[in-house]
Write a protein that holds these residues in place. Structure first.
Motif, PDB file in Angstrom:
ATOM      1  N   TRP A  10      58.832  40.154  69.314  1.00 39.44           N
ATOM      2  CA  TRP A  10      57.945  39.341  70.147  1.00 39.44           C
ATOM      3  C   TRP A  10      57.230  38.287  69.330  1.00 39.44           C
ATOM      4  N   ILE A  11      56.745  38.650  68.147  1.00 37.86           N
ATOM      5  CA  ILE A  11      56.055  37.688  67.287  1.00 37.86           C
ATOM      6  C   ILE A  11      57.028  36.596  66.845  1.00 37.86           C
ATOM      7  N   GLU A  12      58.207  36.990  66.407  1.00 37.76           N
ATOM      8  CA  GLU A  12      59.204  36.018  65.938  1.00 37.76           C
ATOM      9  C   GLU A  12      59.620  35.054  67.035  1.00 37.76           C
ATOM     10  N   GLN A  13      59.567  35.481  68.289  1.00 35.91           N
ATOM     11  CA  GLN A  13      59.929  34.621  69.420  1.00 35.91           C
ATOM     12  C   GLN A  13      58.770  33.745  69.886  1.00 35.91           C
ATOM     13  N   ASP A  14      57.597  33.930  69.312  1.00 36.79           N
ATOM     14  CA  ASP A  14      56.400  33.192  69.701  1.00 36.79           C
ATOM     15  C   ASP A  14      56.154  32.093  68.663  1.00 36.79           C
ATOM     16  N   ALA A  15      56.519  30.862  68.991  1.00 38.00           N
ATOM     17  CA  ALA A  15      56.428  29.756  68.032  1.00 38.00           C
ATOM     18  C   ALA A  15      55.001  29.547  67.528  1.00 38.00           C
ATOM     19  N   GLU A  16      54.016  29.690  68.396  1.00 37.47           N
ATOM     20  CA  GLU A  16      52.627  29.500  67.995  1.00 37.47           C
ATOM     21  C   GLU A  16      52.200  30.556  66.975  1.00 37.47           C
ATOM     22  N   ARG A  17      52.549  31.798  67.226  1.00 38.16           N
ATOM     23  CA  ARG A  17      52.175  32.855  66.288  1.00 38.16           C
ATOM     24  C   ARG A  17      52.909  32.706  64.955  1.00 38.16           C
ATOM     25  N   ALA A  35      45.137  39.560  62.479  1.00 35.21           N
ATOM     26  CA  ALA A  35      44.906  40.866  63.089  1.00 35.21           C
ATOM     27  C   ALA A  35      44.214  40.764  64.438  1.00 35.21           C
ATOM     28  N   ALA A  36      43.937  41.941  64.975  1.00 36.90           N
ATOM     29  CA  ALA A  36      43.192  42.133  66.227  1.00 36.90           C
ATOM     30  C   ALA A  36      43.967  41.525  67.387  1.00 36.90           C
ATOM     31  N   GLY A  37      43.373  40.578  68.099  1.00 37.81           N
ATOM     32  CA  GLY A  37      44.010  40.014  69.278  1.00 37.81           C
ATOM     33  C   GLY A  37      45.321  39.307  69.003  1.00 37.81           C
ATOM     34  N   PHE A  38      45.546  38.897  67.767  1.00 38.74           N
ATOM     35  CA  PHE A  38      46.777  38.197  67.416  1.00 38.74           C
ATOM     36  C   PHE A  38      48.006  39.024  67.790  1.00 38.74           C
ATOM     37  N   VAL A  39      47.965  40.306  67.496  1.00 37.13           N
ATOM     38  CA  VAL A  39      49.083  41.197  67.842  1.00 37.13           C
ATOM     39  C   VAL A  39      48.784  41.955  69.133  1.00 37.13           C
ATOM     40  N   ARG A  40      47.585  42.503  69.230  1.00 32.55           N
ATOM     41  CA  ARG A  40      47.210  43.321  70.395  1.00 32.55           C
ATOM     42  C   ARG A  40      47.429  42.582  71.703  1.00 32.55           C
ATOM     43  N   ASN A  41      46.918  41.357  71.811  1.00 26.96           N
ATOM     44  CA  ASN A  41      47.037  40.616  73.061  1.00 26.96           C
ATOM     45  C   ASN A  41      48.491  40.336  73.419  1.00 26.96           C
ATOM     46  N   LEU A  42      49.296  39.989  72.434  1.00 27.23           N
ATOM     47  CA  LEU A  42      50.713  39.735  72.686  1.00 27.23           C
ATOM     48  C   LEU A  42      51.388  40.986  73.236  1.00 27.23           C
ATOM     49  N   ALA A  43      51.130  42.120  72.608  1.00 26.12           N
ATOM     50  CA  ALA A  43      51.742  43.365  73.075  1.00 26.12           C
ATOM     51  C   ALA A  43      51.274  43.712  74.481  1.00 26.12           C
ATOM     52  N   TRP A  44      49.978  43.585  74.733  1.00 29.68           N
ATOM     53  CA  TRP A  44      49.482  43.883  76.081  1.00 29.68           C
ATOM     54  C   TRP A  44      50.045  42.912  77.115  1.00 29.68           C
ATOM     55  N   ASP A  45      50.182  41.644  76.758  1.00 32.62           N
ATOM     56  CA  ASP A  45      50.812  40.675  77.672  1.00 32.62           C
ATOM     57  C   ASP A  45      52.227  41.132  78.026  1.00 32.62           C
ATOM     58  N   LYS A  46      52.976  41.518  77.028  1.00 37.03           N
ATOM     59  CA  LYS A  46      54.382  41.897  77.237  1.00 37.03           C
ATOM     60  C   LYS A  46      54.498  43.182  78.064  1.00 37.03           C
ATOM     61  N   VAL A  47      53.706  44.205  77.733  1.00 33.73           N
ATOM     62  CA  VAL A  47      53.830  45.462  78.481  1.00 33.73           C
ATOM     63  C   VAL A  47      53.327  45.308  79.916  1.00 33.73           C
ATOM     64  N   ALA A  52      53.548  34.359  80.475  1.00 31.82           N
ATOM     65  CA  ALA A  52      52.962  33.490  79.444  1.00 31.82           C
ATOM     66  C   ALA A  52      51.935  34.291  78.650  1.00 31.82           C
ATOM     67  N   ALA A  53      51.766  33.889  77.410  1.00 32.01           N
ATOM     68  CA  ALA A  53      50.810  34.581  76.532  1.00 32.01           C
ATOM     69  C   ALA A  53      49.376  34.230  76.924  1.00 32.01           C
ATOM     70  N   THR A  54      48.507  35.211  76.828  1.00 31.88           N
ATOM     71  CA  THR A  54      47.079  34.990  77.013  1.00 31.88           C
ATOM     72  C   THR A  54      46.578  34.115  75.866  1.00 31.88           C
ATOM     73  N   VAL A  55      45.743  33.156  76.186  1.00 32.47           N
ATOM     74  CA  VAL A  55      45.216  32.246  75.169  1.00 32.47           C
ATOM     75  C   VAL A  55      44.365  33.029  74.160  1.00 32.47           C
ATOM     76  N   VAL A 133      58.347  38.998  59.152  1.00 34.39           N
ATOM     77  CA  VAL A 133      57.143  39.581  59.729  1.00 34.39           C
ATOM     78  C   VAL A 133      57.024  41.041  59.301  1.00 34.39           C
ATOM     79  N   VAL A 134      55.837  41.399  58.831  1.00 32.89           N
ATOM     80  CA  VAL A 134      55.517  42.771  58.459  1.00 32.89           C
ATOM     81  C   VAL A 134      54.256  43.150  59.223  1.00 32.89           C
TER      82      VAL A 134
END
Length: 182
Positions: A10-17, A35-47, A52-55, A133-134
């Protein structure tokens, strides 16, 4: 399901991230991640099945460097980052954050994250020397798929936890989330 592989994809497919990770990597900070919302928000958006990703209201760049723990250094880095991108950067050296939290000194970025109020927030992403990505996640990444906001048992501060849950509006943004505070 390999949750870690899914989040990396998901991160690799997100050009902004990926752009934010690349910009952060250029600083060559020790033991860093977004950290924090950078990964958490993306995962919650996807699940939650969002198309579209939350700003992101900020991008938390955290690192661990006991050689210079001044806030002024973090402000200089924020200014440098903002001069190269429009991202809403927030930079914090975790080597000093124990003071604010009244904890024993942290030993690394991962150790500092292990004291964060919510389990799901304690996840970050960095790039290795090959720009892969790690993930950095002291509690693993599976909680991001459980539709939960969980009080960290290592930092049992239920009042702070409830204030953050209410103040962040997570359940309004991601309505399937449930709170686990016991």
């Amino acid at each position: 399901m390999d949750y870690e592989a899914q989040i990396k994809k998901w991160i690799e497919q997100d050009a902004e991230r990926m752009e934010a990770l690349s910009i952060a990597a250029d600083l060559c900070l020790p033991d860093w991640c977004l950290a924090a919302g950078f990964v958490r928000n993306l995962a919650w958006d996807k699940v939650h099945g969002f198309s579209a990703a939350t700003v992101l209201n900020d991008i938390d760049l955290i690192y661990f460097d006991p050689k210079d723990i001044t806030e002024a250094r973090d402000r200089r880095m924020e200014a440098k980052l903002r001069s190269t991108s429009a991202f809403p950067w927030s930079v914090k050296n975790q080597a000093r954050m124990h003071e604010r939290n009244f904890d024993d000194p942290y030993t690394s970025t991962t150790n500092a994250m292990s004291y964060w109020v919510e389990v799901e927030t304690a996840v970050g992403a960095t790039l290795d020397a090959s720009s892969e990505v790690v993930l950095v996640a002291p509690f693993g990444v599976e909680p991001l798929f459980n539709f939960t906001i969980t009080l960290n048992p290592k930092r049992p501060k239920p009042t702070d936890f409830r204030k953050r849950v209410a103040g962040k509006g997570w359940q309004e943004i991601w309505p399937e989330l449930t709170v686990v505070d016991a």
